[in-house]
Motif scaffolding. Structure first.
Motif, PDB file in Angstrom:
ATOM      1  N   MET A   1      43.206  31.405  70.730  1.00 28.61           N
ATOM      2  CA  MET A   1      41.998  31.352  69.931  1.00 28.61           C
ATOM      3  C   MET A   1      42.144  30.197  68.938  1.00 28.61           C
ATOM      4  O   MET A   1      43.188  30.009  68.339  1.00 28.61           O
ATOM      5  CB  MET A   1      41.797  32.681  69.198  1.00 28.61           C
ATOM      6  N   LYS A   2      41.079  29.468  68.782  1.00 25.52           N
ATOM      7  CA  LYS A   2      41.093  28.313  67.896  1.00 25.52           C
ATOM      8  C   LYS A   2      40.938  28.738  66.438  1.00 25.52           C
ATOM      9  O   LYS A   2      40.487  29.844  66.140  1.00 25.52           O
ATOM     10  CB  LYS A   2      39.955  27.374  68.266  1.00 25.52           C
ATOM     11  N   LYS A   3      41.303  27.842  65.569  1.00 26.97           N
ATOM     12  CA  LYS A   3      41.221  28.114  64.131  1.00 26.97           C
ATOM     13  C   LYS A   3      39.784  28.436  63.710  1.00 26.97           C
ATOM     14  O   LYS A   3      39.557  29.327  62.894  1.00 26.97           O
ATOM     15  CB  LYS A   3      41.744  26.901  63.360  1.00 26.97           C
ATOM     16  N   GLU A   4      38.805  27.743  64.301  1.00 23.35           N
ATOM     17  CA  GLU A   4      37.400  27.996  63.978  1.00 23.35           C
ATOM     18  C   GLU A   4      36.983  29.409  64.392  1.00 23.35           C
ATOM     19  O   GLU A   4      36.192  30.060  63.710  1.00 23.35           O
ATOM     20  CB  GLU A   4      36.486  26.976  64.669  1.00 23.35           C
ATOM     21  N   GLU A   5      37.522  29.868  65.521  1.00 18.72           N
ATOM     22  CA  GLU A   5      37.199  31.207  65.991  1.00 18.72           C
ATOM     23  C   GLU A   5      37.792  32.266  65.070  1.00 18.72           C
ATOM     24  O   GLU A   5      37.148  33.286  64.805  1.00 18.72           O
ATOM     25  CB  GLU A   5      37.683  31.398  67.421  1.00 18.72           C
ATOM     26  N   TYR A   6      39.005  32.047  64.595  1.00 18.75           N
ATOM     27  CA  TYR A   6      39.594  32.978  63.629  1.00 18.75           C
ATOM     28  C   TYR A   6      38.725  33.076  62.385  1.00 18.75           C
ATOM     29  O   TYR A   6      38.503  34.153  61.835  1.00 18.75           O
ATOM     30  CB  TYR A   6      41.006  32.542  63.231  1.00 18.75           C
ATOM     31  N   LEU A   8      35.488  32.514  62.215  1.00 21.84           N
ATOM     32  CA  LEU A   8      34.275  33.257  62.548  1.00 21.84           C
ATOM     33  C   LEU A   8      34.542  34.760  62.596  1.00 21.84           C
ATOM     34  O   LEU A   8      33.736  35.559  62.117  1.00 21.84           O
ATOM     35  CB  LEU A   8      33.707  32.791  63.889  1.00 21.84           C
ATOM     36  N   VAL A   9      35.662  35.135  63.189  1.00 25.26           N
ATOM     37  CA  VAL A   9      36.011  36.560  63.266  1.00 25.26           C
ATOM     38  C   VAL A   9      36.182  37.138  61.866  1.00 25.26           C
ATOM     39  O   VAL A   9      35.662  38.209  61.551  1.00 25.26           O
ATOM     40  CB  VAL A   9      37.287  36.768  64.118  1.00 25.26           C
ATOM     41  N   TYR A  10      36.898  36.430  61.017  1.00 25.68           N
ATOM     42  CA  TYR A  10      37.112  36.888  59.647  1.00 25.68           C
ATOM     43  C   TYR A  10      35.776  37.066  58.923  1.00 25.68           C
ATOM     44  O   TYR A  10      35.538  38.084  58.281  1.00 25.68           O
ATOM     45  CB  TYR A  10      37.999  35.891  58.898  1.00 25.68           C
ATOM     46  N   LYS A  11      34.905  36.068  59.049  1.00 27.99           N
ATOM     47  CA  LYS A  11      33.597  36.146  58.394  1.00 27.99           C
ATOM     48  C   LYS A  11      32.753  37.282  58.957  1.00 27.99           C
ATOM     49  O   LYS A  11      32.074  38.001  58.210  1.00 27.99           O
ATOM     50  CB  LYS A  11      32.855  34.820  58.533  1.00 27.99           C
ATOM     51  N   ALA A  12      32.779  37.454  60.263  1.00 27.73           N
ATOM     52  CA  ALA A  12      31.994  38.518  60.892  1.00 27.73           C
ATOM     53  C   ALA A  12      32.476  39.889  60.444  1.00 27.73           C
ATOM     54  O   ALA A  12      31.666  40.782  60.165  1.00 27.73           O
ATOM     55  CB  ALA A  12      32.068  38.394  62.406  1.00 27.73           C
ATOM     56  N   ILE A  13      33.783  40.070  60.356  1.00 23.40           N
ATOM     57  CA  ILE A  13      34.337  41.348  59.903  1.00 23.40           C
ATOM     58  C   ILE A  13      33.892  41.656  58.481  1.00 23.40           C
ATOM     59  O   ILE A  13      33.653  42.808  58.125  1.00 23.40           O
ATOM     60  CB  ILE A  13      35.877  41.332  60.006  1.00 23.40           C
ATOM     61  N   ALA A  19      27.973  34.418  61.490  1.00 24.33           N
ATOM     62  CA  ALA A  19      29.255  34.299  62.191  1.00 24.33           C
ATOM     63  C   ALA A  19      29.323  35.284  63.355  1.00 24.33           C
ATOM     64  O   ALA A  19      29.776  34.943  64.449  1.00 24.33           O
ATOM     65  CB  ALA A  19      30.413  34.537  61.227  1.00 24.33           C
ATOM     66  N   TYR A  20      28.836  36.498  63.139  1.00 28.65           N
ATOM     67  CA  TYR A  20      28.802  37.509  64.197  1.00 28.65           C
ATOM     68  C   TYR A  20      27.933  37.024  65.360  1.00 28.65           C
ATOM     69  O   TYR A  20      28.330  37.113  66.523  1.00 28.65           O
ATOM     70  CB  TYR A  20      28.263  38.826  63.639  1.00 28.65           C
TER      71      TYR A  20
END
Length: 57
Positions: A1-6, A8-13, A19-20
């Motif tokens: 998983m790329k840094k950008e995806e991490y 997005l996941v953090y923001k979505a959570i 981000a979600y």
């Protein structure tokens, strides 16, 4: 998983709906594939159980 995806996941959570939505958009093909394979396996098991019941009951 790329840094950008991490990120997005953090923001979505933490409640970021944009981000979600972006994650859903990126991974949409995978969701369909998982759903299809799951339903295919279940339907195949259902059909095979009825065939077995027909011949052995």
């Amino acid at each position: 998983m790329k840094k950008e995806e991490y990120s997005l996941v953090y923001k979505a959570i933490h409640g970021d709906s944009h981000a979600y939505g972006e994650l859903i958009h990126q991974y949409n093909p995978y969701f369909y594939k998982i759903a299809f394979l799951s339903l295919y396996k279940k339907s195949r098991m259902y059909i095979m159980s009825h065939i077995r019941d027909f011949f052995y009951d």
